[in-house]
Design an enzyme around this catalytic site. Sequence first.
Site, PDB file in Angstrom:
ATOM      1  N   LYS A 183     -31.241  12.268  40.523  1.00  0.00           N
ATOM      2  CA  LYS A 183     -31.347  13.565  41.189  1.00  0.00           C
ATOM      3  C   LYS A 183     -32.791  13.773  41.631  1.00  0.00           C
ATOM      4  O   LYS A 183     -33.704  13.794  40.812  1.00  0.00           O
ATOM      5  CB  LYS A 183     -30.925  14.675  40.232  1.00  0.00           C
ATOM      6  CG  LYS A 183     -31.067  16.061  40.818  1.00  0.00           C
ATOM      7  CD  LYS A 183     -30.429  17.081  39.903  1.00  0.00           C
ATOM      8  CE  LYS A 183     -30.698  18.493  40.373  1.00  0.00           C
ATOM      9  NZ  LYS A 183     -30.119  19.491  39.458  1.00  0.00           N
ATOM     10  N   LYS A 236     -27.784  12.423  44.022  1.00  0.00           N
ATOM     11  CA  LYS A 236     -27.910  13.740  44.633  1.00  0.00           C
ATOM     12  C   LYS A 236     -29.309  13.957  45.169  1.00  0.00           C
ATOM     13  O   LYS A 236     -30.249  13.718  44.415  1.00  0.00           O
ATOM     14  CB  LYS A 236     -27.584  14.771  43.545  1.00  0.00           C
ATOM     15  CG  LYS A 236     -27.740  16.192  43.951  1.00  0.00           C
ATOM     16  CD  LYS A 236     -27.445  17.037  42.763  1.00  0.00           C
ATOM     17  CE  LYS A 236     -27.858  18.443  43.117  1.00  0.00           C
ATOM     18  NZ  LYS A 236     -27.846  19.302  41.977  1.00  0.00           N
TER      19      LYS A 236
HETATM   20  C1  PBG Z   1     -29.221  22.897  38.975  1.00  0.00           C
HETATM   21  C2  PBG Z   1     -28.527  22.401  40.162  1.00  0.00           C
HETATM   22  C3  PBG Z   1     -28.999  22.454  41.458  1.00  0.00           C
HETATM   23  C4  PBG Z   1     -27.990  21.963  42.266  1.00  0.00           C
HETATM   24  C5  PBG Z   1     -26.939  21.601  41.439  1.00  0.00           C
HETATM   25  N1  PBG Z   1     -27.307  21.860  40.132  1.00  0.00           N
HETATM   26  C6  PBG Z   1     -30.249  23.018  41.990  1.00  0.00           C
HETATM   27  C7  PBG Z   1     -31.516  22.487  41.543  1.00  0.00           C
HETATM   28  O1  PBG Z   1     -31.627  21.469  40.863  1.00  0.00           O
HETATM   29  O2  PBG Z   1     -32.508  23.122  41.884  1.00  0.00           O
HETATM   30  C8  PBG Z   1     -28.052  21.882  43.751  1.00  0.00           C
HETATM   31  C9  PBG Z   1     -26.783  21.658  44.443  1.00  0.00           C
HETATM   32  C10 PBG Z   1     -26.793  22.008  45.879  1.00  0.00           C
HETATM   33  O3  PBG Z   1     -27.844  22.210  46.511  1.00  0.00           O
HETATM   34  O4  PBG Z   1     -25.698  22.079  46.425  1.00  0.00           O
HETATM   35  N2  PBG Z   1     -29.425  22.076  37.959  1.00  0.00           N
END
Ligand code: PBG
Length: 310
Positions: A183, A236
């Site tokens: 991520k 992601k």
């Molecule tokens: C939080 C989380 C996020 C997303 C999914 N889980 C945001 C972040 O890490 O700031 C983002 C998903 C999206 O943008 O659709 N842990």
Amino acid sequence: MIRDAVADVVVSPSDLILPLFISDAEDDVPVASLPGVEQLCVRSALRTMHDLSSSGLKQFMLFGVTVADKKDSIGSYAADPDAPVNRTMAAARDGGLDVLLYADLCFCEYTDHGHCGVLGGDSATVDNDRTLERLAITAKVQADRGADVIAPSGMMDGQVAAVRAALDGARHGDVAILSYAVKYASAFYGPFREAGGCRIASGDRSGYQMDHRRRDEWRAEISADIAEGADMVMVKPAAGYLDVLRGVKGAATVPVAAYHVSGEYAMLHAAAERGWIDFDAALLEVTHAIKRAGADQIVTYAAPRLLGLL
Ligand code: PBG
């Protein structure tokens, strides 16, 4: 017709996971930056899952939306059995809904500072190990309430091992873990932070999310998570990271999911609204690209729309 006959990349409804945002409110609230997405009350979330599951979309990733007075510094409301996500899962199980429920496991929707974990003494950085304790407690509640899959998304080191131990210790050995192993700290999460009501009060997430300028860092992330017991790993964002996705698919010994994130989805809408692209055509193209690169599962806000297009 011959084009269809030789097309070897096929996306089917069983590949799709729809994120849902669920709140304690009485009514649904549209999310301006994510057309078609609403913060749902529990009743609407259950109806949505019921209706979509009869059309073949059966996988849902549940995120909580928390009112300000229920937030605190450690995100304790996430572990409240009556918090909206936990209540929804229990009701879905009681009602016998034929759905696969992924519980997002992170604290940014539950903390008053908006970070993904408990802050350390300096109040600026996340205390990894104290966060692991909260993750273990929260995962157990989510499994008790009916989650099929726990999806830790906070990028804490050791999160998969902590969650696996908590689940096994609570006789939830059959509950799986989808780890957000790969991520990146991304500018494409903007609309999510509106949807989840989780703006960061100060700082950013670069202390625990990955740097997009590093080509091979994903290797260490997935091997650690798989060794700790992840049953599936996530990449992601998706569309800007197809090279990474392809690498992960080649290296991982477990199924791979990819998250077409909020900003990636919102951009399609924004351009289509101006008449600059055809939304459906662009959506199909990017979704097939994600599948082609190696995703076994795709988390996408467009899942309901795709049902009518595939
Ligand atoms: C939080 C989380 C996020 C997303 C999914 N889980 C945001 C972040 O890490 O700031 C983002 C998903 C999206 O943008 O659709 N842990």
